[in-house]
Design an enzyme around this catalytic site. Structure first.
Site, PDB file in Angstrom:
ATOM      1  CE1 TYR A 106      -3.341  -2.717   0.055  1.00 23.66           C
ATOM      2  CE2 TYR A 106      -3.952  -2.070   2.265  1.00 23.66           C
ATOM      3  CZ  TYR A 106      -4.157  -2.852   1.153  1.00 23.66           C
ATOM      4  OH  TYR A 106      -5.182  -3.774   1.151  1.00 23.66           O
ATOM      5  CD  GLN A 148      -8.359  -7.890   4.052  1.00 24.65           C
ATOM      6  OE1 GLN A 148      -8.123  -7.019   3.239  1.00 24.65           O
ATOM      7  NE2 GLN A 148      -7.691  -8.007   5.186  1.00 24.65           N
ATOM      8  CD  GLU A 200     -18.652  12.707  12.299  1.00 24.79           C
ATOM      9  OE1 GLU A 200     -17.646  13.418  12.141  1.00 24.79           O
ATOM     10  OE2 GLU A 200     -19.732  13.137  12.738  1.00 24.79           O
TER      11      GLU A 200
HETATM   12  N1  LIG Z   1      -7.267  -7.843   0.484  1.00 25.93           N
HETATM   13  C1  LIG Z   1      -7.433  -7.145  -0.593  1.00 25.93           C
HETATM   14  O1  LIG Z   1      -7.099  -7.565  -1.724  1.00 25.93           O
HETATM   15  C2  LIG Z   1      -8.046  -5.778  -0.480  1.00 25.93           C
HETATM   16  C3  LIG Z   1      -8.486  -5.109  -1.627  1.00 25.93           C
HETATM   17  C4  LIG Z   1      -9.080  -3.856  -1.464  1.00 25.93           C
HETATM   18  C5  LIG Z   1      -9.219  -3.311  -0.185  1.00 25.93           C
HETATM   19  N2  LIG Z   1      -8.743  -3.981   0.913  1.00 25.93           N
HETATM   20  C6  LIG Z   1      -8.851  -3.408   2.277  1.00 25.93           C
HETATM   21  O2  LIG Z   1     -10.181  -2.973   2.508  1.00 25.93           O
HETATM   22  C7  LIG Z   1     -10.193  -1.580   2.807  1.00 25.93           C
HETATM   23  C8  LIG Z   1     -11.461  -0.951   2.293  1.00 25.93           C
HETATM   24  O3  LIG Z   1     -11.552  -1.133   0.869  1.00 25.93           O
HETATM   25  P1  LIG Z   1     -12.127   0.031  -0.030  1.00 25.93           P
HETATM   26  O4  LIG Z   1     -11.322   1.252   0.173  1.00 25.93           O
HETATM   27  O5  LIG Z   1     -12.299  -0.482  -1.395  1.00 25.93           O
HETATM   28  O6  LIG Z   1     -13.546   0.225   0.709  1.00 25.93           O
HETATM   29  P2  LIG Z   1     -14.917   0.863   0.236  1.00 25.93           P
HETATM   30  O7  LIG Z   1     -15.574   1.290   1.492  1.00 25.93           O
HETATM   31  O8  LIG Z   1     -15.659  -0.072  -0.628  1.00 25.93           O
HETATM   32  O9  LIG Z   1     -14.511   2.125  -0.629  1.00 25.93           O
HETATM   33  C9  LIG Z   1     -13.891   3.220  -0.009  1.00 25.93           C
HETATM   34  C10 LIG Z   1     -13.946   4.414  -0.940  1.00 25.93           C
HETATM   35  O10 LIG Z   1     -15.303   4.746  -1.218  1.00 25.93           O
HETATM   36  C11 LIG Z   1     -15.490   6.150  -1.114  1.00 25.93           C
HETATM   37  N3  LIG Z   1     -16.285   6.372   0.096  1.00 25.93           N
HETATM   38  C12 LIG Z   1     -16.191   5.717   1.278  1.00 25.93           C
HETATM   39  N4  LIG Z   1     -17.094   6.160   2.168  1.00 25.93           N
HETATM   40  C13 LIG Z   1     -17.789   7.123   1.543  1.00 25.93           C
HETATM   41  C14 LIG Z   1     -18.856   7.944   1.940  1.00 25.93           C
HETATM   42  N5  LIG Z   1     -19.389   7.854   3.158  1.00 25.93           N
HETATM   43  N6  LIG Z   1     -19.350   8.836   1.041  1.00 25.93           N
HETATM   44  C15 LIG Z   1     -18.839   8.926  -0.214  1.00 25.93           C
HETATM   45  N7  LIG Z   1     -17.810   8.156  -0.651  1.00 25.93           N
HETATM   46  C16 LIG Z   1     -17.287   7.265   0.220  1.00 25.93           C
HETATM   47  C17 LIG Z   1     -14.098   6.772  -0.975  1.00 25.93           C
HETATM   48  O11 LIG Z   1     -13.512   6.935  -2.256  1.00 25.93           O
HETATM   49  P3  LIG Z   1     -13.780   8.233  -3.149  1.00 25.93           P
HETATM   50  O12 LIG Z   1     -14.114   9.365  -2.231  1.00 25.93           O
HETATM   51  O13 LIG Z   1     -12.514   8.396  -3.887  1.00 25.93           O
HETATM   52  O14 LIG Z   1     -14.933   7.855  -4.039  1.00 25.93           O
HETATM   53  C18 LIG Z   1     -13.357   5.650  -0.280  1.00 25.93           C
HETATM   54  O15 LIG Z   1     -11.964   5.712  -0.467  1.00 25.93           O
HETATM   55  C19 LIG Z   1      -8.899  -1.061   2.162  1.00 25.93           C
HETATM   56  O16 LIG Z   1      -8.462   0.168   2.726  1.00 25.93           O
HETATM   57  C20 LIG Z   1      -7.954  -2.191   2.446  1.00 25.93           C
HETATM   58  O17 LIG Z   1      -7.484  -2.121   3.791  1.00 25.93           O
HETATM   59  C21 LIG Z   1      -8.165  -5.194   0.771  1.00 25.93           C
END
Ligand SMILES: NC(=O)c1ccc[n+]([C@@H]2O[C@H](COP(=O)([O-])OP(=O)(O)OC[C@H]3O[C@@H](n4cnc5c(N)ncnc54)[C@H](OP(=O)(O)O)[C@@H]3O)[C@@H](O)[C@H]2O)c1
Length: 336
Positions: free
Chosen positions: A68, A194, A307
């Site tokens: 990351y 995960q 939040e």
């Molecule tokens: N194991 C794996 O292969 C793998 C893969 C992916 C992720 N992960 C883990 O899972 C975590 C979460 O994944 P993810 O970041 O894809 O989660 P997600 O919750 O599906 O997407 C997060 C993104 O959505 C948008 N967002 C989130 N909350 C919001 C809200 N309340 N209002 C508007 N937009 C919102 C933001 O991006 P924008 O504002 O840019 O739209 C944010 O960066 C990662 O940080 C990582 O630790 C693991």
């Protein structure tokens, strides 16, 4: 700091381990992550604000990976922990992806790579141990025996406490087989999974979740909001807004922005209105209500998003509402 202190996140048992995890884990994938246009999604200052915010809400489980931000995520978490009691936090990291060009051994779960990569993790986090070490993906070039024996050695040495597998659904049988080998040899098995899981991405329903149940594994879903699709920020009419990271990804567009998924979103909006919550909170609450899910990994690019998302822990859905959302399946995720 806002209302984050009022949230007071709860704990949940991490599968059959003796460990308690925060009911919502915090993901740091976007720390130091460069977009295709060269912008950093979450810079160092914002990263500390987000970690502070998560901590203020009572969160104690931080998810990272050695790739990351090219190591920035782990380094920033390490800096942030410097004036804190490290033992108070559960830190999960991951290894797998190739790190050196033209060096096939710098990828996967071969013994050489695993040992060197874990030392790198400890170095960047500036800690003696990582609580959960995941294999980020399955390595078909290394035998399950070599992998499990190597991982067991890390647990025995005290560098790692628990083992996790971050894999996609088709690898369910491989995880079960690796655990069988580990148990028959008296080695540490995988205890945490995960997978990608959210209202749109349902591919783990079926044999993967059944395997998790039968093995007693914790399930900590990633991308619980479909990378932002389930927050209500996209619309049929406008599609990509240019306001988000995801807007730069064609994979996101193909995977999420489909008619079927917008139909699903309509049902999400309806339930959200009934429970006086936002679509993001309702989508997270649905996941938290699903059988077999231990703790979703919340991602956020801003403190306001964080939040909003953490407040999902306070949303109660009726069985009928969970059922309606479950049945409102969108199209299969086609982006990966
Ligand atoms: N194991 C794996 O292969 C793998 C893969 C992916 C992720 N992960 C883990 O899972 C975590 C979460 O994944 P993810 O970041 O894809 O989660 P997600 O919750 O599906 O997407 C997060 C993104 O959505 C948008 N967002 C989130 N909350 C919001 C809200 N309340 N209002 C508007 N937009 C919102 C933001 O991006 P924008 O504002 O840019 O739209 C944010 O960066 C990662 O940080 C990582 O630790 C693991």
């Amino acid at each position: 700091m806002s209302n984050l202190e009022a949230l007071d996140l709860d704990y949940a048992q991490l599968g059959t381990t003796g460990l308690q995890t925060s009911e919502l884990q915090f993901g740091t994938w976007r720390f130091g992550k460069e977009t295709e246009e060269g912008n950093v999604e979450i810079d160092e200052e914002r990263a500390y604000e987000l970690l502070d915010g998560y901590e203020a809400a009572g969160g104690r489980y931080i998810d990272t990976a050695d790739i990351y931000g090219g190591g920035a995520s782990e380094r920033w978490i390490g800096n942030w922990l410097e004036d804190r009691d490290r033992h108070r936090y559960t830190i999960a990291s991951k290894i797998f992806w190739q790190t050196r060009e033209e060096d096939p051994n710098s990828r996967g779960t071969n013994r050489k790579n695993v040992r060197q990569r874990v030392d790198g993790i400890l170095d960047r986090l500036d800690t003696d141990y990582v609580d959960v070490l995941y294999i980020h993906r399955w390595d078909d070039q290394t035998s399950a025996r070599e992998m499990m024996k190597t991982l067991n050695g890390l647990v025995e040495s005290g560098k790692v406490n628990y083992l996790g597998a971050s894999t996609l659904r088709p690898n369910a049988w491989k995880v079960a087989k690796a655990n069988e080998i580990a148990r028959s040899e008296g080695w540490e098995p995988f205890t945490v999974l995960q997978p990608r899981y959210n209202l749109v991405d349902r591919e783990i329903e079926g044999d993967y979740l059944e395997m998790a149940r039968s093995e007693g594994l914790a399930v900590c879903p990633w991308s619980p909001l479909g990378q932002g699709f389930l927050t209500g920020k996209y619309s049929r009419e406008d599609g990509l807004t240019g306001e988000s990271r995801a807007a730069e990804s064609s994979r996101f567009e193909e995977g999420y922005l489909t008619e079927e998924n917008f139909d699903l979103h309509d049902e999400l909006d309806a339930v959200a209105e009934e429970v006086d919550a936002t679509p993001a909170q309702t989508a997270l609450a649905w996941l938290m209500h699903r059988d077999g899910v231990t703790a979703p990994i919340v991602g956020a690019r801003t403190v306001d998003q964080l939040e909003e998302n953490l407040a999902a822990a306070e949303i109660d859905l009726s069985d009928e509402q969970v059922e309606r959302l479950t049945e409102a399946k969108g199209g299969p995720y086609a982006g990966l």
